[in-house]
Design an enzyme around this catalytic site. Structure first.
Site, PDB file in Angstrom:
ATOM      1  N   TYR A  47       0.738  -1.211   0.140  1.00  0.00           N
ATOM      2  CA  TYR A  47       0.002  -0.004  -0.031  1.00  0.00           C
ATOM      3  C   TYR A  47       0.837   1.199  -0.009  1.00  0.00           C
ATOM      4  CZ  TYR A  47      -4.173  -3.091   1.431  1.00  0.00           C
ATOM      5  OH  TYR A  47      -5.121  -4.039   1.554  1.00  0.00           O
TER       6      TYR A  47
HETATM    7  N1  LIG Z   1      -7.590  -7.721   0.695  1.00  0.00           N
HETATM    8  C1  LIG Z   1      -7.674  -6.755  -0.298  1.00  0.00           C
HETATM    9  O1  LIG Z   1      -7.383  -7.030  -1.445  1.00  0.00           O
HETATM   10  C2  LIG Z   1      -8.155  -5.188   0.007  1.00  0.00           C
HETATM   11  C3  LIG Z   1      -8.658  -4.336  -0.979  1.00  0.00           C
HETATM   12  C4  LIG Z   1      -8.905  -3.249  -0.523  1.00  0.00           C
HETATM   13  C5  LIG Z   1      -8.823  -2.679   0.499  1.00  0.00           C
HETATM   14  N2  LIG Z   1      -8.597  -3.454   1.530  1.00  0.00           N
HETATM   15  C6  LIG Z   1      -8.506  -3.137   2.950  1.00  0.00           C
HETATM   16  O2  LIG Z   1      -9.779  -2.621   3.337  1.00  0.00           O
HETATM   17  C7  LIG Z   1      -9.742  -1.230   3.810  1.00  0.00           C
HETATM   18  C8  LIG Z   1     -10.957  -0.557   3.459  1.00  0.00           C
HETATM   19  O3  LIG Z   1     -11.167  -0.782   2.116  1.00  0.00           O
HETATM   20  P1  LIG Z   1     -11.485   0.452   1.000  1.00  0.00           P
HETATM   21  O4  LIG Z   1     -10.691   1.572   1.279  1.00  0.00           O
HETATM   22  O5  LIG Z   1     -11.413  -0.054  -0.247  1.00  0.00           O
HETATM   23  O6  LIG Z   1     -12.942   0.887   0.976  1.00  0.00           O
HETATM   24  P2  LIG Z   1     -14.126   1.560   2.110  1.00  0.00           P
HETATM   25  O7  LIG Z   1     -13.746   1.430   3.480  1.00  0.00           O
HETATM   26  O8  LIG Z   1     -15.560   1.213   1.392  1.00  0.00           O
HETATM   27  O9  LIG Z   1     -13.718   2.946   1.385  1.00  0.00           O
HETATM   28  C9  LIG Z   1     -12.851   3.744   2.178  1.00  0.00           C
HETATM   29  C10 LIG Z   1     -12.975   5.182   1.566  1.00  0.00           C
HETATM   30  O10 LIG Z   1     -14.256   5.656   1.673  1.00  0.00           O
HETATM   31  C11 LIG Z   1     -14.655   6.872   2.171  1.00  0.00           C
HETATM   32  N3  LIG Z   1     -15.400   7.187   3.409  1.00  0.00           N
HETATM   33  C12 LIG Z   1     -15.030   6.055   4.541  1.00  0.00           C
HETATM   34  N4  LIG Z   1     -15.567   6.618   5.485  1.00  0.00           N
HETATM   35  C13 LIG Z   1     -16.589   7.413   4.963  1.00  0.00           C
HETATM   36  C14 LIG Z   1     -17.597   8.138   5.763  1.00  0.00           C
HETATM   37  N5  LIG Z   1     -17.835   7.848   7.064  1.00  0.00           N
HETATM   38  N6  LIG Z   1     -18.349   9.074   5.010  1.00  0.00           N
HETATM   39  C15 LIG Z   1     -18.001   9.272   3.583  1.00  0.00           C
HETATM   40  N7  LIG Z   1     -17.100   8.801   3.182  1.00  0.00           N
HETATM   41  C16 LIG Z   1     -16.135   7.822   3.866  1.00  0.00           C
HETATM   42  C17 LIG Z   1     -13.142   7.693   2.161  1.00  0.00           C
HETATM   43  O11 LIG Z   1     -12.637   8.025   1.012  1.00  0.00           O
HETATM   44  P3  LIG Z   1     -11.832   9.458   0.947  1.00  0.00           P
HETATM   45  O12 LIG Z   1     -10.615   8.868   1.430  1.00  0.00           O
HETATM   46  O13 LIG Z   1     -11.831   9.542  -0.711  1.00  0.00           O
HETATM   47  O14 LIG Z   1     -12.390  10.479   1.642  1.00  0.00           O
HETATM   48  C18 LIG Z   1     -12.386   6.449   2.420  1.00  0.00           C
HETATM   49  O15 LIG Z   1     -10.967   6.383   2.098  1.00  0.00           O
HETATM   50  C19 LIG Z   1      -8.399  -0.731   3.012  1.00  0.00           C
HETATM   51  O16 LIG Z   1      -8.004   0.500   3.878  1.00  0.00           O
HETATM   52  C20 LIG Z   1      -7.497  -1.817   3.193  1.00  0.00           C
HETATM   53  O17 LIG Z   1      -6.753  -1.859   4.407  1.00  0.00           O
HETATM   54  C21 LIG Z   1      -8.132  -4.821   1.257  1.00  0.00           C
END
Ligand SMILES: NC(=O)c1ccc[n+]([C@@H]2O[C@H](COP(=O)([O-])OP(=O)(O)OC[C@H]3O[C@@H](n4cnc5c(N)ncnc54)[C@H](OP(=O)(O)O)[C@@H]3O)[C@@H](O)[C@H]2O)c1
Length: 329
Positions: free
Chosen positions: A55
Site C-alpha cells: 500500500y
Molecule cells: N484484501 C484486499 O485486497 C483489499 C482491497 C481493498 C482494501 N483492503 C483493505 O480494506 C480497507 C477498506 O477498504 P476500501 O478503502 O477499499 O473501502 P471503504 O472502506 O469502502 O472506503 C474507504 C473510503 O471511503 C470513504 N469513507 C470512509 N468513511 C466514510 C464516511 N464515514 N463518510 C464518507 N466517506 C467515507 C473515504 O474516501 P476518501 O478517503 O476519498 O475521503 C475512505 O478512504 C483498506 O484500507 C485496506 O486496508 C483490502
C-alpha cells in the site's frame, strides 16, 4: 466497542468488531492526520488494524512501504509493544519486485518470496512477530503445499502468529483446509474478501484488480468450518463502497447497476430513518450481525470517518429491520 475472537488456542486474539483500514495512511494521508486517526481509533477501543506490504504502490508519489512504515512510526511514538492488545494484520504476495512495476512483477507466494517478504514487513512495522499474515491474492503458479508449508514454518518459528487468506476463491480455501489438516499445519483462520450490503453482479468483473467478492460458496464454507470446530473469521473490505452510500462525489461501480440496487437502497433508507443512524452505520451494523458474523474493515482518511464507523458498534438492528434488509433486492 464490541469485540470478537480470531484464531484458536494459544494463538487466539481478541479484536475490535470493526477493523481500521490503514491503506491510505502515510501515503495519500499525511502523518499528522494518520496519527490522529490511529489515536482516535485506539482511544475508542479499536484494536484491529489492517495494512499490506504494497500500500499504495499504484498511487503516484506513494511507495509500497508507506502504510506499514506509518504504522511502525505510530507504534514507536506511542510506545506500543507486542502484547499491548493492538493486532496488526498485513499481507504479502502482491508487491511489485520492480520499481514502477505492476502485476506482472508481483512477488508471488513461493517459499523464498514469502520468507523474503516477511522480513521487510517486520522491519517496517517495527514488530518482533506479525499478528496476522495473509497471502494478499492467490498465486496459482506455485503449488499450494509450498505456500502453506512456508507459512507453517513462519508460525512454528514464532515470526507469524496467525495466518489468513485474502482474495481466495472458496474452492481454493477448501483445498487449503484439506492440506493443512493432513499436515497438521496452521489453518487459514481469517478470510479477507470484498463485501457490502449492496450486491454487485457476479457475472461481470469488478473494476478493481485482484478484488474477490464474497459468494454464497464462501458463506457456506465459513458456516461449515465454524460448525465443524474450525473457527474461521470473515473480515470484509470496501464495506462502505468508497463512501458511495452517502457521497454525491462517489459513483457506484458498474457491477452494482442492476434492478436489485434501488430496492436495497430503499430498505437502507427505511432502516436509517427508523434508527436515526446514517446509511454507513446501518451497513456496518448489518455486516457485524451477519450470519456468519463479519468484521467490517473500514478505510478512512479523516478522524470523522473513524467516529462514524466506531459509533456503528452501538447500533443493534431489530429482527424486523434485518429481515427487511435481507429480503430487499
Ligand atoms: N484484501 C484486499 O485486497 C483489499 C482491497 C481493498 C482494501 N483492503 C483493505 O480494506 C480497507 C477498506 O477498504 P476500501 O478503502 O477499499 O473501502 P471503504 O472502506 O469502502 O472506503 C474507504 C473510503 O471511503 C470513504 N469513507 C470512509 N468513511 C466514510 C464516511 N464515514 N463518510 C464518507 N466517506 C467515507 C473515504 O474516501 P476518501 O478517503 O476519498 O475521503 C475512505 O478512504 C483498506 O484500507 C485496506 O486496508 C483490502
Amino acid at each position: 466497542m464490541r469485540y470478537r475472537t480470531i484464531g484458536t488456542g494459544a494463538a487466539a486474539r481478541e479484536v475490535s468488531a470493526i477493523a481500521l483500514g490503514a491503506m491510505k495512511l502515510g501515503g495519500t494521508v499525511d502523518d499528522d492526520t494518520s496519527f490522529a486517526i490511529l489515536d482516535r481509533f485506539a482511544d475508542a477501543g479499536g484494536t484491529f488494524i489492517d495494512t499490506a506490504n504494497n500500500y499504495m504502490f499504484w498511487e503516484p508519489g506513494c511507495s509500497p512501504n508507506d502504510s506499514e512504515q506509518l504504522i511502525g512510526r505510530w507504534r514507536a511514538s506511542r510506545g506500543i509493544q507486542d502484547g499491548d492488545g493492538i493486532v496488526i494484520a498485513t499481507k504479502l504476495g502482491a508487491r511489485p519486485t520492480l520499481p514502477g512495476g505492476g502485476m506482472e512483477s508481483w512477488e508471488g507466494l513461493s517459499a523464498p518470496a514469502i520468507r523474503a517478504a516477511v522480513g521487510g514487513s517486520l522491519e517496517r512495522l517495527g514488530v518482533d512477530a506479525i499478528d496476522l499474515l495473509y497471502p494478499h491474492v492467490e498465486d496459482r503458479t506455485v503449488p499450494l503445499e509450498e505456500t502453506l508449508g512456508a507459512l507453517a514454518e513462519l508460525v512454528s518459528a514464532g515470526t507469524v502468529r496467525l495466518v489468513g487468506a485474502s482474495n481466495h476463491r472458496a474452492w481454493r480455501l477448501e483445498r487449503a483446509s484439506a492440506i493443512t489438516a493432513t499436515r497438521d499445519w496452521p489453518r487459514y483462520s481469517v478470510l479477507q474478501l470484498r463485501y457490502s450490503y449492496l450486491r454487485p453482479r457476479l457475472d461481470i468483473r469488478l473494476p478493481e484488480l485482484g478484488h474477490v467478492h464474497v459468494t454464497e460458496d464462501h458463506l457456506d464454507f465459513l458456516r461449515t468450518e465454524n460448525a465443524d470446530g474450525r473457527p474461521t473469521a470473515l473480515v470484509v473490505y470496501t464495506p462502505l463502497l468508497y463512501g458511495a452510500y452517502t457521497r454525491e462525489d462517489r459513483e457506484l461501480p458498474a457491477p452494482y447497476d442492476h434492478p436489485g440496487t434501488p430496492l436495497r437502497l430503499a430498505a437502507l433508507d427505511t432502516v436509517a430513518k427508523q434508527t436515526g443512524a446514517t446509511y454507513n452505520q446501518v451497513v456496518l451494523a448489518w455486516l457485524m450481525d451477519h450470519d456468519p458474523p463479519i468484521i467490517p474493515l473500514v478505510g478512512v482518511s479523516t478522524v470523522a470517518h473513524v467516529d462514524e464507523a466506531v459509533e456503528a458498534t452501538q447500533l443493534k438492528l431489530t429482527a424486523e429491520q434485518r429481515e427487511l434488509l435481507d429480503r430487499a433486492g
